[in-house]
Write a protein that holds these residues in place. Structure first.
Motif, mmCIF file in Angstrom:
data_model
loop_
_atom_site.group_PDB
_atom_site.id
_atom_site.type_symbol
_atom_site.label_atom_id
_atom_site.label_comp_id
_atom_site.label_asym_id
_atom_site.label_seq_id
_atom_site.Cartn_x
_atom_site.Cartn_y
_atom_site.Cartn_z
ATOM 1 N N LYS A 69 0.815 -1.214 0.000
ATOM 2 C CA LYS A 69 0.000 0.000 0.000
ATOM 3 C C LYS A 69 0.852 1.269 0.000
ATOM 4 C CE LYS A 69 -3.994 -1.952 0.090
ATOM 5 N NZ LYS A 69 -4.823 -1.894 -1.127
ATOM 6 N N LEU A 70 1.907 1.254 0.806
ATOM 7 C CA LEU A 70 2.685 2.465 1.020
ATOM 8 C C LEU A 70 4.025 2.471 0.306
ATOM 9 C CD1 LEU A 70 1.953 2.833 4.831
ATOM 10 C CD2 LEU A 70 0.944 4.178 2.981
ATOM 11 N N GLY A 71 4.428 1.319 -0.229
ATOM 12 C CA GLY A 71 5.719 1.255 -0.900
ATOM 13 C C GLY A 71 6.885 1.391 0.045
ATOM 14 N N LEU A 72 6.688 0.971 1.302
ATOM 15 C CA LEU A 72 7.732 1.102 2.318
ATOM 16 C C LEU A 72 8.443 -0.220 2.557
ATOM 17 C CD1 LEU A 72 5.986 3.234 5.097
ATOM 18 C CD2 LEU A 72 7.671 4.021 3.444
ATOM 19 N N ASP A 73 9.712 -0.130 2.883
ATOM 20 C CA ASP A 73 10.450 -1.303 3.332
ATOM 21 C C ASP A 73 9.935 -1.676 4.717
ATOM 22 O OD1 ASP A 73 12.656 -2.702 4.869
ATOM 23 O OD2 ASP A 73 13.562 -2.634 2.877
ATOM 24 N N PRO A 74 9.706 -2.971 4.977
ATOM 25 C CA PRO A 74 9.202 -3.375 6.297
ATOM 26 C C PRO A 74 10.047 -2.866 7.452
ATOM 27 C CG PRO A 74 9.100 -5.216 4.761
ATOM 28 C CD PRO A 74 9.832 -4.113 4.052
ATOM 29 N N MET A 75 11.343 -2.685 7.226
ATOM 30 C CA MET A 75 12.225 -2.202 8.290
ATOM 31 C C MET A 75 11.904 -0.768 8.677
ATOM 32 S SD MET A 75 13.932 -4.818 9.032
ATOM 33 C CE MET A 75 15.126 -4.058 10.144
ATOM 34 N N HIS A 76 11.174 -0.050 7.807
ATOM 35 C CA HIS A 76 10.825 1.341 8.077
ATOM 36 C C HIS A 76 9.380 1.492 8.554
ATOM 37 C CE1 HIS A 76 14.162 2.327 4.971
ATOM 38 N NE2 HIS A 76 14.653 2.223 6.192
ATOM 39 N N MET A 77 8.722 0.363 8.850
ATOM 40 C CA MET A 77 7.355 0.406 9.346
ATOM 41 C C MET A 77 7.350 0.040 10.825
ATOM 42 S SD MET A 77 5.108 -1.282 6.227
ATOM 43 C CE MET A 77 5.872 -2.898 6.373
ATOM 44 N N GLU A 78 6.798 0.927 11.625
ATOM 45 C CA GLU A 78 6.722 0.666 13.067
ATOM 46 C C GLU A 78 5.253 0.616 13.481
ATOM 47 O OE1 GLU A 78 8.140 2.471 17.406
ATOM 48 O OE2 GLU A 78 8.835 3.423 15.546
ATOM 49 N N ILE A 79 4.810 -0.552 13.921
ATOM 50 C CA ILE A 79 3.437 -0.731 14.366
ATOM 51 C C ILE A 79 3.357 -0.503 15.865
ATOM 52 C CG2 ILE A 79 1.546 -2.377 14.614
ATOM 53 C CD1 ILE A 79 2.443 -3.660 12.004
ATOM 54 N N ILE A 80 2.498 0.427 16.277
ATOM 55 C CA ILE A 80 2.311 0.736 17.685
ATOM 56 C C ILE A 80 0.849 0.470 18.049
ATOM 57 C CG2 ILE A 80 4.172 2.435 17.759
ATOM 58 C CD1 ILE A 80 2.102 4.628 17.413
ATOM 59 N N ARG A 81 0.525 0.556 19.326
ATOM 60 C CA ARG A 81 -0.839 0.282 19.775
ATOM 61 C C ARG A 81 -1.344 1.430 20.640
ATOM 62 N NH1 ARG A 81 -2.243 -5.102 18.837
ATOM 63 N NH2 ARG A 81 -0.488 -6.283 17.981
ATOM 64 N N ASN A 82 -2.669 1.685 20.555
ATOM 65 C CA ASN A 82 -3.249 2.727 21.400
ATOM 66 C C ASN A 82 -3.451 2.189 22.810
ATOM 67 O OD1 ASN A 82 -5.590 1.176 21.407
ATOM 68 N ND2 ASN A 82 -6.811 2.645 20.246
ATOM 69 N N ALA A 83 -4.057 2.993 23.671
ATOM 70 C CA ALA A 83 -4.220 2.609 25.067
ATOM 71 C C ALA A 83 -5.080 1.369 25.248
ATOM 72 C CB ALA A 83 -4.819 3.773 25.855
ATOM 73 N N TYR A 84 -5.879 1.040 24.218
ATOM 74 C CA TYR A 84 -6.765 -0.122 24.291
ATOM 75 C C TYR A 84 -6.236 -1.316 23.515
ATOM 76 C CZ TYR A 84 -9.830 3.601 25.888
ATOM 77 O OH TYR A 84 -10.359 4.680 26.568
ATOM 78 N N GLY A 85 -5.031 -1.185 22.968
ATOM 79 C CA GLY A 85 -4.401 -2.304 22.277
ATOM 80 C C GLY A 85 -4.600 -2.360 20.783
ATOM 81 N N LYS A 86 -5.312 -1.390 20.193
ATOM 82 C CA LYS A 86 -5.524 -1.422 18.745
ATOM 83 C C LYS A 86 -4.249 -1.004 18.021
ATOM 84 C CE LYS A 86 -8.463 0.110 14.950
ATOM 85 N NZ LYS A 86 -9.607 0.926 14.506
ATOM 86 N N PRO A 87 -3.818 -1.792 17.018
ATOM 87 C CA PRO A 87 -2.568 -1.472 16.316
ATOM 88 C C PRO A 87 -2.720 -0.343 15.299
ATOM 89 C CG PRO A 87 -3.548 -3.438 15.384
ATOM 90 C CD PRO A 87 -4.404 -3.063 16.571
ATOM 91 N N PHE A 88 -1.653 0.453 15.178
ATOM 92 C CA PHE A 88 -1.567 1.527 14.200
ATOM 93 C C PHE A 88 -0.176 1.522 13.602
ATOM 94 C CE2 PHE A 88 -4.948 3.024 16.990
ATOM 95 C CZ PHE A 88 -5.866 3.567 16.099
ATOM 96 N N LEU A 89 -0.070 2.063 12.403
ATOM 97 C CA LEU A 89 1.227 2.238 11.783
ATOM 98 C C LEU A 89 1.722 3.644 12.121
ATOM 99 C CD1 LEU A 89 3.366 0.973 9.948
ATOM 100 C CD2 LEU A 89 2.149 1.952 7.989
ATOM 101 N N LYS A 90 2.822 3.722 12.839
ATOM 102 C CA LYS A 90 3.359 5.001 13.291
ATOM 103 C C LYS A 90 3.657 5.910 12.109
ATOM 104 C CE LYS A 90 6.896 6.947 16.361
ATOM 105 N NZ LYS A 90 8.072 6.632 17.214
ATOM 106 N N GLU A 91 3.241 7.177 12.249
ATOM 107 C CA GLU A 91 3.468 8.238 11.257
ATOM 108 C C GLU A 91 2.676 8.025 9.963
ATOM 109 O OE1 GLU A 91 7.639 8.667 10.675
ATOM 110 O OE2 GLU A 91 8.021 9.337 12.734
ATOM 111 N N HIS A 92 1.685 7.143 10.017
ATOM 112 C CA HIS A 92 0.806 6.947 8.854
ATOM 113 C C HIS A 92 -0.623 6.798 9.366
ATOM 114 C CE1 HIS A 92 3.936 6.474 5.762
ATOM 115 N NE2 HIS A 92 4.637 5.895 6.716
ATOM 116 N N ASP A 93 -1.131 7.875 9.967
ATOM 117 C CA ASP A 93 -2.442 7.787 10.601
ATOM 118 C C ASP A 93 -3.603 7.839 9.608
ATOM 119 O OD1 ASP A 93 -2.203 10.426 9.888
ATOM 120 O OD2 ASP A 93 -2.437 11.239 11.907
#
Length: 233
Positions: A69-93
């Motif tokens: 989708k984003l054309g990013l190398d996996p090494m440059h993707m950081e998945i984080i989670r909100n206070a309830y545990g839902k995952p997000f891709l950092k800097e790609h909201d």
């Protein structure tokens, strides 16, 4: 998989992969190496082989989708989670995703707006679960169902409600009985969320004996699930 563009109209895509005895251990080892160190540590601690396999396939599928989708190398993707545990891709909201697994199916939904997904393998349950967790109107509707379809309708409601609380991003911190779902024509009526957004629903068939539901702010659901294989990851 289509490339994601932030200026495109919001739409939802749904993916599924089936865990199978045909997937060799070498494939799982190769996919495991693509995971982040944190996820490798988490997955390594799973005691059941099925949990390990579903986690590896699920994480690898998410990485493949986000990469495409984003054309990013996996090494440059950081998945984080909100206070309830839902995952997000950092800097790609502006790219949202959600994942679920049950039995031998792992599923993922992706959208430029909040989205949630849930898959469940149907099995016999005590209807007291519905009385305890569902809204009273949903429980009464279940009791009014023909007994031959009651179990199927229970898992309709369960997966739909799970997909909604996952789309909202609060997980089970949002009680299942705090909102009610209602059949409307051939589908399920949208729900007005606490945030003022309207959430829409769609269900898909992946295999007999399973229920798959998706919820999102977008009403642009795909007609079909995109099935992928371990070799494509």
């Amino acid at each position: 998989m289509n490339i994601f563009h932030a200026d495109q109209p919001s739409h939802i895509e749904v993916y599924a992969i089936k865990n199978s005895d045909q997937i060799h251990d070498e494939m799982f080892r190769a996919l495991f190496k693509t995971l982040s160190p944190d996820r490798q540590d988490y997955v390594s601690k799973l005691r059941r082989a099925s949990d390990y396999q579903r986690s590896v396939l699920g994480d690898a599928m998410v990485h493949r989708i986000l990469r495409d989708k984003l054309g990013l190398d996996p090494m440059h993707m950081e998945i984080i989670r909100n206070a309830y545990g839902k995952p997000f891709l950092k800097e790609h909201d502006n790219l949202h995703f959600n994942i679920s697994h049950s039995g031998h199916w792992i599923v993922c939904a992706v959208s430029s707006t909040p989205v949630g997904i849930d898959v469940e393998k149907m099995e016999a349950i005590d209807m007291d679960i519905a009385k305890r967790y569902f809204h009273i109107t949903e429980f009464n509707a279940l009791l009014d169902c023909d007994p031959s379809v009651r179990l199927s309708r229970f898992f309709d409601l369960w997966t739909l409600k799970e997909s909604y609380i996952k789309a909202v991003g609060k997980g089970l911190h949002l009680p299942l009985d705090s909102f009610a779902l209602e059949l409307q024509g051939s589908g399920w009526a949208p729900v007005l969320g606490e945030d003022g957004e309207t959430y829409y629903f769609k269900q898909y068939a992946v295999e007999e004996g399973y229920k798959l539901s998706v919820c999102g702010i977008s009403r642009h659901f795909p007609e079909d699930v995109q099935f992928v294989t371990a070799e494509e990851l």
